[in-house]
Design a protein around this motif. Structure first.
Motif, PDB file in Angstrom:
ATOM      1  N   MET A  34      -6.694  14.208  -1.782  1.00 39.09           N
ATOM      2  CA  MET A  34      -7.150  13.062  -2.549  1.00 39.09           C
ATOM      3  C   MET A  34      -5.970  12.255  -3.077  1.00 39.09           C
ATOM      4  SD  MET A  34      -9.800  11.521  -3.380  1.00 39.09           S
ATOM      5  CE  MET A  34     -10.410  10.321  -4.465  1.00 39.09           C
ATOM      6  N   LEU A  35      -4.895  12.952  -3.400  1.00 47.12           N
ATOM      7  CA  LEU A  35      -3.701  12.266  -3.902  1.00 47.12           C
ATOM      8  C   LEU A  35      -3.141  11.305  -2.864  1.00 47.12           C
ATOM      9  CD1 LEU A  35      -1.720  11.951  -6.234  1.00 47.12           C
ATOM     10  CD2 LEU A  35      -0.381  13.827  -5.260  1.00 47.12           C
ATOM     11  N   SER A  36      -3.199  11.695  -1.594  1.00 45.36           N
ATOM     12  CA  SER A  36      -2.708  10.808  -0.537  1.00 45.36           C
ATOM     13  C   SER A  36      -3.582   9.558  -0.417  1.00 45.36           C
ATOM     14  CB  SER A  36      -2.635  11.540   0.799  1.00 45.36           C
ATOM     15  OG  SER A  36      -3.910  11.927   1.219  1.00 45.36           O
ATOM     16  N   LYS A  37      -4.892   9.695  -0.663  1.00 43.40           N
ATOM     17  CA  LYS A  37      -5.790   8.531  -0.644  1.00 43.40           C
ATOM     18  C   LYS A  37      -5.443   7.566  -1.778  1.00 43.40           C
ATOM     19  CE  LYS A  37      -8.751   8.879   2.670  1.00 43.40           C
ATOM     20  NZ  LYS A  37      -8.808   7.916   3.736  1.00 43.40           N
ATOM     21  N   ILE A  38      -5.160   8.111  -2.945  1.00 50.79           N
ATOM     22  CA  ILE A  38      -4.798   7.273  -4.095  1.00 50.79           C
ATOM     23  C   ILE A  38      -3.491   6.549  -3.816  1.00 50.79           C
ATOM     24  CG2 ILE A  38      -4.124   7.317  -6.539  1.00 50.79           C
ATOM     25  CD1 ILE A  38      -6.155   9.652  -6.851  1.00 50.79           C
ATOM     26  N   LYS A  39      -2.518   7.250  -3.228  1.00 48.72           N
ATOM     27  CA  LYS A  39      -1.258   6.613  -2.857  1.00 48.72           C
ATOM     28  C   LYS A  39      -1.487   5.496  -1.847  1.00 48.72           C
ATOM     29  CE  LYS A  39       1.910  10.473  -3.568  1.00 48.72           C
ATOM     30  NZ  LYS A  39       2.832  11.408  -2.899  1.00 48.72           N
ATOM     31  N   GLU A  40      -2.343   5.762  -0.867  1.00 50.28           N
ATOM     32  CA  GLU A  40      -2.654   4.749   0.140  1.00 50.28           C
ATOM     33  C   GLU A  40      -3.320   3.532  -0.498  1.00 50.28           C
ATOM     34  OE1 GLU A  40      -5.126   4.324   4.358  1.00 50.28           O
ATOM     35  OE2 GLU A  40      -5.098   6.246   3.300  1.00 50.28           O
ATOM     36  N   MET A  41      -4.187   3.777  -1.466  1.00 50.95           N
ATOM     37  CA  MET A  41      -4.856   2.673  -2.153  1.00 50.95           C
ATOM     38  C   MET A  41      -3.842   1.829  -2.942  1.00 50.95           C
ATOM     39  SD  MET A  41      -8.313   4.726  -3.249  1.00 50.95           S
ATOM     40  CE  MET A  41      -8.877   3.553  -4.437  1.00 50.95           C
ATOM     41  N   PHE A  42      -2.923   2.489  -3.638  1.00 49.92           N
ATOM     42  CA  PHE A  42      -1.891   1.752  -4.373  1.00 49.92           C
ATOM     43  C   PHE A  42      -0.972   0.982  -3.432  1.00 49.92           C
ATOM     44  CE2 PHE A  42      -2.679   4.500  -8.155  1.00 49.92           C
ATOM     45  CZ  PHE A  42      -2.817   3.491  -9.087  1.00 49.92           C
ATOM     46  N   HIS A  43      -0.743   1.540  -2.263  1.00 48.16           N
ATOM     47  CA  HIS A  43       0.107   0.873  -1.274  1.00 48.16           C
ATOM     48  C   HIS A  43      -0.613  -0.328  -0.649  1.00 48.16           C
ATOM     49  CE1 HIS A  43       3.313   0.520   1.643  1.00 48.16           C
ATOM     50  NE2 HIS A  43       2.414   0.503   2.615  1.00 48.16           N
ATOM     51  N   THR A  44      -1.908  -0.220  -0.454  1.00 42.06           N
ATOM     52  CA  THR A  44      -2.691  -1.270   0.198  1.00 42.06           C
ATOM     53  C   THR A  44      -3.072  -2.397  -0.757  1.00 42.06           C
ATOM     54  OG1 THR A  44      -3.608   0.439   1.639  1.00 42.06           O
ATOM     55  CG2 THR A  44      -4.731  -1.673   1.640  1.00 42.06           C
ATOM     56  N   PHE A  45      -3.251  -2.081  -2.026  1.00 44.03           N
ATOM     57  CA  PHE A  45      -3.726  -3.059  -3.011  1.00 44.03           C
ATOM     58  C   PHE A  45      -2.923  -4.366  -3.017  1.00 44.03           C
ATOM     59  CE2 PHE A  45      -3.959  -4.704  -7.403  1.00 44.03           C
ATOM     60  CZ  PHE A  45      -5.325  -4.950  -7.475  1.00 44.03           C
ATOM     61  N   PRO A  46      -1.591  -4.336  -3.036  1.00 47.03           N
ATOM     62  CA  PRO A  46      -0.856  -5.613  -3.045  1.00 47.03           C
ATOM     63  C   PRO A  46      -1.110  -6.468  -1.799  1.00 47.03           C
ATOM     64  CG  PRO A  46       0.628  -3.800  -3.543  1.00 47.03           C
ATOM     65  CD  PRO A  46      -0.680  -3.197  -3.163  1.00 47.03           C
ATOM     66  N   TYR A  47      -1.298  -5.830  -0.662  1.00 47.79           N
ATOM     67  CA  TYR A  47      -1.601  -6.585   0.554  1.00 47.79           C
ATOM     68  C   TYR A  47      -2.958  -7.289   0.438  1.00 47.79           C
ATOM     69  CZ  TYR A  47       2.270  -4.136   2.793  1.00 47.79           C
ATOM     70  OH  TYR A  47       3.511  -3.644   3.120  1.00 47.79           O
ATOM     71  N   ILE A  48      -3.921  -6.577  -0.114  1.00 46.31           N
ATOM     72  CA  ILE A  48      -5.250  -7.162  -0.276  1.00 46.31           C
ATOM     73  C   ILE A  48      -5.209  -8.298  -1.292  1.00 46.31           C
ATOM     74  CG2 ILE A  48      -7.605  -6.709  -1.070  1.00 46.31           C
ATOM     75  CD1 ILE A  48      -7.305  -3.892   0.138  1.00 46.31           C
ATOM     76  N   VAL A  49      -4.529  -8.088  -2.418  1.00 44.74           N
ATOM     77  CA  VAL A  49      -4.428  -9.147  -3.431  1.00 44.74           C
ATOM     78  C   VAL A  49      -3.769 -10.385  -2.834  1.00 44.74           C
ATOM     79  CG1 VAL A  49      -3.339  -9.823  -5.618  1.00 44.74           C
ATOM     80  CG2 VAL A  49      -4.417  -7.583  -5.414  1.00 44.74           C
ATOM     81  N   THR A  50      -2.711 -10.193  -2.071  1.00 41.37           N
ATOM     82  CA  THR A  50      -2.031 -11.328  -1.434  1.00 41.37           C
ATOM     83  C   THR A  50      -2.963 -12.063  -0.482  1.00 41.37           C
ATOM     84  OG1 THR A  50       0.087 -10.176  -1.623  1.00 41.37           O
ATOM     85  CG2 THR A  50      -0.029 -12.009  -0.067  1.00 41.37           C
ATOM     86  N   GLY A  51      -3.685 -11.323   0.336  1.00 41.31           N
ATOM     87  CA  GLY A  51      -4.630 -11.950   1.261  1.00 41.31           C
ATOM     88  C   GLY A  51      -5.729 -12.707   0.541  1.00 41.31           C
ATOM     89  N   VAL A  52      -6.274 -12.109  -0.505  1.00 39.70           N
ATOM     90  CA  VAL A  52      -7.333 -12.761  -1.280  1.00 39.70           C
ATOM     91  C   VAL A  52      -6.788 -14.001  -1.980  1.00 39.70           C
ATOM     92  CG1 VAL A  52      -8.909 -12.487  -3.238  1.00 39.70           C
ATOM     93  CG2 VAL A  52      -8.692 -10.655  -1.557  1.00 39.70           C
TER      94      VAL A  52
END
Length: 141
Positions: free
Chosen positions: A1-19
């Motif tokens: 689960m920790l790896s999923k949370i890390k992946e989410m934190f890593h992906t979030f800036p990309y999504i915010v930029t796209g949005v």
């Protein structure tokens, strides 16, 4: 689960930029007055957070090709539900305007595939770097 949370934190800036890009283009085309409430910034962050939760659809294990395609499709549909639902709740656009709906749909496609491609490319780079370092380590031994 920790790896999923890390992946989410890593992906979030990309999504915010796209949005953010999508909002800037949408507002430039459909709201030329340019009056933007501060609440839109919080809405962008909230929608991006809800979108990043879609990562939880993917299991930690290796998936078959068919399962991967199905999960990507479900993830894409989830993103559409989140974005169109948020657009309705936050009154971002005229729901009856075919052009606005089509533009929003195409923007979701563009952001989804751009973020997916960027994450895939980054994962491949990291994998290649790890393999290279592992090879170097094995050659030392």
């Amino acid at each position: 689960m920790l790896s999923k949370i890390k992946e989410m934190f890593h992906t979030f800036p990309y999504i915010v930029t796209g949005v953010l890009w999508a909002c800037a283009i949408f507002i430039s085309i459909f709201n030329r007055d340019g009056l933007i409430p501060v609440s839109l910034l919080w809405q962008i962050l909230a929608v991006s957070f809800l979108c990043v939760l879609g990562i939880l659809i993917y299991p930690q294990r290796k998936m078959t090709k068919r399962e991967s395609v199905i999960r990507r499709l479900l993830h894409y549909l989830y993103i559409n539900v989140i974005v169109f639902g948020s657009a309705r709740v936050f009154h971002w656009f005229d729901e009856e305007s075919l052009i606005m709906n089509l533009f929003l749909f195409l923007t979701i496609v563009a952001v989804f595939f751009t973020v997916s491609y960027t994450m895939l490319r980054n994962d491949r780079k990291i994998s290649a770097l790890l393999n290279e370092r592992l090879q170097q380590y094995q050659n030392k031994i």
